[in-house]
Design a protein around this motif. Structure first.
Motif, short mmCIF file in Angstrom:
data_model
loop_
_atom_site.label_atom_id
_atom_site.label_comp_id
_atom_site.label_asym_id
_atom_site.label_seq_id
_atom_site.Cartn_x
_atom_site.Cartn_y
_atom_site.Cartn_z
N GLY A 11 -13.10 10.86 -7.92
CA GLY A 11 -13.40 10.64 -6.51
C GLY A 11 -14.88 10.79 -6.25
N ALA A 15 -17.69 15.24 -1.59
CA ALA A 15 -17.41 16.37 -2.49
C ALA A 15 -17.66 15.94 -3.94
CB ALA A 15 -15.96 16.83 -2.30
N GLU A 34 -13.89 6.30 -9.59
CA GLU A 34 -13.73 5.97 -8.17
C GLU A 34 -13.07 4.60 -8.04
OE1 GLU A 34 -14.35 7.48 -4.88
OE2 GLU A 34 -13.11 5.69 -4.68
N GLY A 47 -16.71 7.38 -0.68
CA GLY A 47 -15.44 7.86 -0.14
C GLY A 47 -15.24 7.57 1.34
N THR A 48 -14.37 8.35 1.95
CA THR A 48 -14.06 8.20 3.38
C THR A 48 -15.34 8.36 4.20
OG1 THR A 48 -11.91 9.23 3.00
CG2 THR A 48 -12.69 9.18 5.26
N CYS A 54 -17.57 9.66 8.55
CA CYS A 54 -18.73 10.26 9.24
C CYS A 54 -19.81 9.24 9.58
CB CYS A 54 -19.39 11.32 8.35
SG CYS A 54 -18.29 12.26 7.31
N LYS A 58 -20.66 7.70 13.32
CA LYS A 58 -21.88 8.16 14.00
C LYS A 58 -22.78 6.98 14.38
CE LYS A 58 -19.83 11.29 13.77
NZ LYS A 58 -18.59 11.72 13.09
N HIS A 121 -8.54 3.64 -10.78
CA HIS A 121 -7.70 4.76 -10.30
C HIS A 121 -7.47 5.74 -11.45
CE1 HIS A 121 -4.54 6.64 -7.85
NE2 HIS A 121 -3.98 6.88 -9.03
N ALA A 122 -7.72 7.01 -11.21
CA ALA A 122 -7.58 8.02 -12.26
C ALA A 122 -6.22 8.72 -12.17
CB ALA A 122 -8.68 9.06 -12.10
N THR A 157 -10.29 13.95 -4.72
CA THR A 157 -9.66 12.68 -4.32
C THR A 157 -9.51 12.53 -2.80
OG1 THR A 157 -7.55 13.75 -4.83
CG2 THR A 157 -8.44 12.26 -6.49
N GLY A 158 -9.91 13.55 -2.04
CA GLY A 158 -10.02 13.39 -0.59
C GLY A 158 -8.71 13.25 0.16
N ASP A 326 -11.49 17.57 0.75
CA ASP A 326 -10.32 17.41 1.63
C ASP A 326 -8.99 17.62 0.91
OD1 ASP A 326 -12.02 16.74 3.68
OD2 ASP A 326 -11.10 14.80 4.12
N MET A 332 -11.44 19.97 6.88
CA MET A 332 -11.73 18.66 6.28
C MET A 332 -13.08 18.19 6.78
SD MET A 332 -8.10 16.75 6.34
CE MET A 332 -6.99 16.84 4.96
N ALA A 334 -17.17 17.04 5.51
CA ALA A 334 -17.95 16.55 4.38
C ALA A 334 -18.81 17.67 3.77
CB ALA A 334 -18.82 15.39 4.82
P1 FAD Z 1 -13.16 11.47 0.47
O1 FAD Z 1 -14.40 11.21 1.21
O2 FAD Z 1 -11.87 11.06 1.08
O3 FAD Z 1 -13.34 10.76 -0.94
C1 FAD Z 1 -12.34 10.77 -1.90
C2 FAD Z 1 -12.56 9.59 -2.84
O4 FAD Z 1 -11.67 9.70 -3.92
C3 FAD Z 1 -12.30 8.24 -2.20
O5 FAD Z 1 -13.42 7.43 -2.36
C4 FAD Z 1 -11.08 7.71 -2.93
O6 FAD Z 1 -11.14 6.29 -3.13
C5 FAD Z 1 -11.20 8.41 -4.25
N1 FAD Z 1 -9.92 8.57 -4.94
C6 FAD Z 1 -8.78 9.12 -4.45
N2 FAD Z 1 -7.83 9.18 -5.41
C7 FAD Z 1 -8.38 8.64 -6.52
C8 FAD Z 1 -7.92 8.43 -7.84
N3 FAD Z 1 -6.71 8.85 -8.23
N4 FAD Z 1 -8.74 7.82 -8.72
C9 FAD Z 1 -10.00 7.44 -8.37
N5 FAD Z 1 -10.50 7.64 -7.13
C10 FAD Z 1 -9.71 8.23 -6.23
N6 FAD Z 1 -16.70 15.15 8.35
C11 FAD Z 1 -17.86 15.73 8.71
O7 FAD Z 1 -18.25 16.74 8.13
N7 FAD Z 1 -18.64 15.21 9.73
C12 FAD Z 1 -18.25 14.09 10.41
O8 FAD Z 1 -18.97 13.65 11.30
C13 FAD Z 1 -17.04 13.47 10.04
N8 FAD Z 1 -16.63 12.35 10.67
C14 FAD Z 1 -15.49 11.74 10.27
C15 FAD Z 1 -15.08 10.59 10.94
C16 FAD Z 1 -13.93 9.95 10.57
C17 FAD Z 1 -13.51 8.69 11.30
C18 FAD Z 1 -13.15 10.45 9.48
C19 FAD Z 1 -11.91 9.72 9.03
C20 FAD Z 1 -13.54 11.58 8.81
C21 FAD Z 1 -14.70 12.25 9.21
N9 FAD Z 1 -15.13 13.42 8.58
C22 FAD Z 1 -16.29 14.03 8.98
C23 FAD Z 1 -14.37 14.01 7.48
C24 FAD Z 1 -15.00 13.61 6.14
O9 FAD Z 1 -15.03 12.21 6.05
C25 FAD Z 1 -14.22 14.21 5.01
O10 FAD Z 1 -14.12 15.61 5.18
C26 FAD Z 1 -14.90 13.91 3.69
O11 FAD Z 1 -15.02 12.53 3.47
C27 FAD Z 1 -14.12 14.54 2.53
O12 FAD Z 1 -14.78 14.29 1.34
P2 FAD Z 1 -14.01 14.21 -0.04
O13 FAD Z 1 -15.06 13.87 -1.04
O14 FAD Z 1 -13.20 15.41 -0.23
O15 FAD Z 1 -12.99 13.00 0.10
#
Ligand code: FAD
Ligand code: NAD
Length: 479
Positions: A11, A15, A34, A47-48, A54, A58, A121-122, A157-158, A326, A332, A334
């Motif tokens: 991912g 994170a 990814e 990611g998300t 975010c 914004k 996909h992992a 993986t979020g 996440d 949850m 960033a």
């Molecule tokens: P993610 O960003 O979800 O990334 C996970 C990645 O893993 C993804 O790219 C996915 O494709 C990949 N993945 C998943 N499973 C697999 C697999 N098996 N193999 C390969 N790849 C895989 N947070 C803030 O702090 N400030 C903000 O202003 C904010 N605004 C937001 C607005 C919106 C609309 C949303 C939806 C969320 C917001 N967040 C905000 C929350 C923030 O986006 C998340 O907390 C953050 O993205 C989490 O990071 P992460 O790396 O854990 O997961």
């Protein structure tokens, strides 16, 4: 021969990509797997957060705020503007170009730090070489399956939007965050299920551009995680000043799609109601991405809601397998995931990584913004901790009046005995920036008197933090 790495990060959200960079900085041979694809079909990092969270939200908040400011915020300054219009396609294109720039920036950082991006996909495929001390991972890309292995694995993986049973999200009429960030035009009537962070931020975007916004919230209280006085102030501003029509304690029933839009049946105070809208946003929280990860094959422990179980250092039940962001417990956010990413990379390299979960700031990017760090007043009461409160309004601050936005306040909570700052809560247009001082103070275990004795620039919004600190010991100077 399978590719082998010291560390594999699964991912590339905030994170994962930060963890991969920190691990590479510490001399590890790193790969990041990814699977995300941009609307163009090209693989994308970030990611998300960068693609549909975010950063794009914004960008739209800023565009819509500028528009609203031109319409309503300039008159008092003596600036007359006529014929202002909003080009939604241009606003969306601007947002998309920011996303492309940011995700491309991570590709550059990966190249710079010699991180291998494995596209696909992992899936955890169980213990590997060196007498089972390494981990095999299967990567399924476009038409290819590859087995790779690593000494340490970081799962990042979020999460994805939680949907409700019987409400089919098509990201056209009924949208989660993905569709709600890409409307082609302003809906006349926008319905939102869930008055949480996403509902309020995206509801604000489309309201500023002219949509009539109705929000249905299951809980009987508004912004339950925030300090009660912040939630009360925000409620007043969002509903009375801005016209968001928010219904608390709503029980969602049948949702139907017809030619004229979407109809949501709901129950409020025992009475049957209907909400008709052109677009519906479903923003009722997010769920961890652990399906298809091979958790069962590897024996990785998940909790009842699908989150990966970890300790305070993000260690899972499997040797040398960590999980961050996440997909594990905690807010949850960033920046929480990023700091966990740094922590585990440092632990893997034999250093002492650490995250202070008591000093993670929260920001809601509405207008005004809402930000806090530490405990709320209701949490202190519930925990039986004696505290003192200092609160100061922006209405008594010259810089805020000059800005033309003097809404909100800073509220500081300090331990009644030791004076240590236990929580700071801000409602203000620039709360996201102002909260940093409180986070630093709490990280250094500062007292309210420490902030009271620090020189704050005049005129500046930060003077309100200073006055709130003075107010803890009842000696605010400008009130
Ligand atoms: P993610 O960003 O979800 O990334 C996970 C990645 O893993 C993804 O790219 C996915 O494709 C990949 N993945 C998943 N499973 C697999 C697999 N098996 N193999 C390969 N790849 C895989 N947070 C803030 O702090 N400030 C903000 O202003 C904010 N605004 C937001 C607005 C919106 C609309 C949303 C939806 C969320 C917001 N967040 C905000 C929350 C923030 O986006 C998340 O907390 C953050 O993205 C989490 O990071 P992460 O790396 O854990 O997961
Ligand atoms: P949320 O938890 O903030 O809000 C969801 C809301 O939906 C809650 O108020 C909940 O009571 C309500 N709800 C749940 N089920 C419902 C139902 N059946 N009917 C009506 N209401 C219901 O979740 P979100 O807004 O989807 O955002 C997800 C997460 O993303 C947030 O918790 C936050 O961690 C993160 N996020 C952060 C930011 C930021 O930091 N500025 C912005 C957006 C998202």
């Amino acid at each position: 021969m399978a590719q082998s790495f010291d560390v594999i990060v699964i991912g590339a959200g905030p994170a994962g990509y930060i963890s991969a960079i920190r691990a590479a900085q510490l001399g590890q041979k790193v790969a990041c797997i990814e699977s995300w694809k941009a609307p163009s079909g090209k693989g994308a990092l970030g990611g998300t957060c960068l693609n549909v969270g975010c950063i794009p939200s914004k960008a739209l908040l800023e565009s819509s705020e500028q528009y609203e400011h031109v319409l309503h915020g300039l008159k008092d300054h003596g600036v007359a503007v006529t014929g202002a219009t909003m080009d939604v396609a241009k606003m969306i294109a601007r947002k998309d170009s920011i996303v492309t720039k940011m995700t491309g920036g991570i590709e550059y950082l990966f190249r710079k730090n010699k991180i291998t991006w494995l596209k696909g996909h992992a899936k955890l495929a169980g213990p590997g070489g060196d007498a089972g001390s390494r981990w095999n991972i299967e990567v399924t890309g476009d038409g290819s399956v590859e087995l790779v292995d690593a000494r340490s694995v970081v799962i990042a993986t979020g999460s994805k939007a939680r949907h409700l049973p019987g409400i089919a999200v098509d990201n056209e009429s009924i949208c989660d965050n993905i569709g709600a960030l890409a409307f082609k035009d302003v809906p006349k009537r926008l319905g939102v299920i869930g008055a949480g962070v996403i509902g309020l931020e995206l509801g604000s975007v489309w309201r500023r551009l002219g949509a009539e916004v109705t929000m249905l919230e299951a809980l009987p209280s508004f912004l339950a995680a925030a300090d009660e006085s912040v939630a009360k102030e925000a409620w007043k501003i969002f509903t009375k000043e801005q016209g968001l029509d928010i219904h608390l304690g709503a029980k969602i029933g049948k949702v139907t799609q017809g030619k004229k839009g979407v109809t949501v049946e709901y129950e409020l105070n025992g009475a049957a109601n209907k909400m008709e809208c052109d677009k519906l946003i479903v923003s009722v929280g997010r769920q961890p991405n652990t399906d298809g990860l091979g958790a069962e094959v590897a024996g990785l422990k998940l909790d009842a809601r699908g989150f990966i179980e970890v300790d305070a250092h993000c260690r899972t039940n499997l040797q040398n397998v960590y999980a961050i962001g996440d997909v594990v417990r905690g807010p949850m956010l960033a920046h929480k995931g990023e700091e966990e990413g740094v922590m585990v990379a440092e632990l893997i390299a034999g250093q002492k990584g650490h995250v202070n979960y008591d000093a993670i700031p929260w920001v809601i990017y509405t207008s005004p913004e809402i930000a806090w760090v530490g405990k709320t007043e209701q949490a202190l009461k519930a925990e039986g901790i004696a505290y003192a409160v200092g609160q100061f309004p922006f209405a008594a601050n010259g810089r805020a009046l000059g800005h033309g936005d003097a809404r909100g306040f800073v509220k500081m909570l300090a331990d009644a005995k030791t004076d240590e700052i236990l929580g700071v809560h801000i409602v203000n247009t620039h709360a996201s920036e102002l909260i940093a001082e409180a986070v630093v103070a709490m990280e250094f275990k500062a007292s309210s008197e420490d902030i009271a004795r620090i020189v704050h620039a005049h005129p500046s919004l930060s003077e309100v933090m200073h006055e709130a600190a003075l107010a803890v010991s009842k000696r605010a100077l400008n009130m």
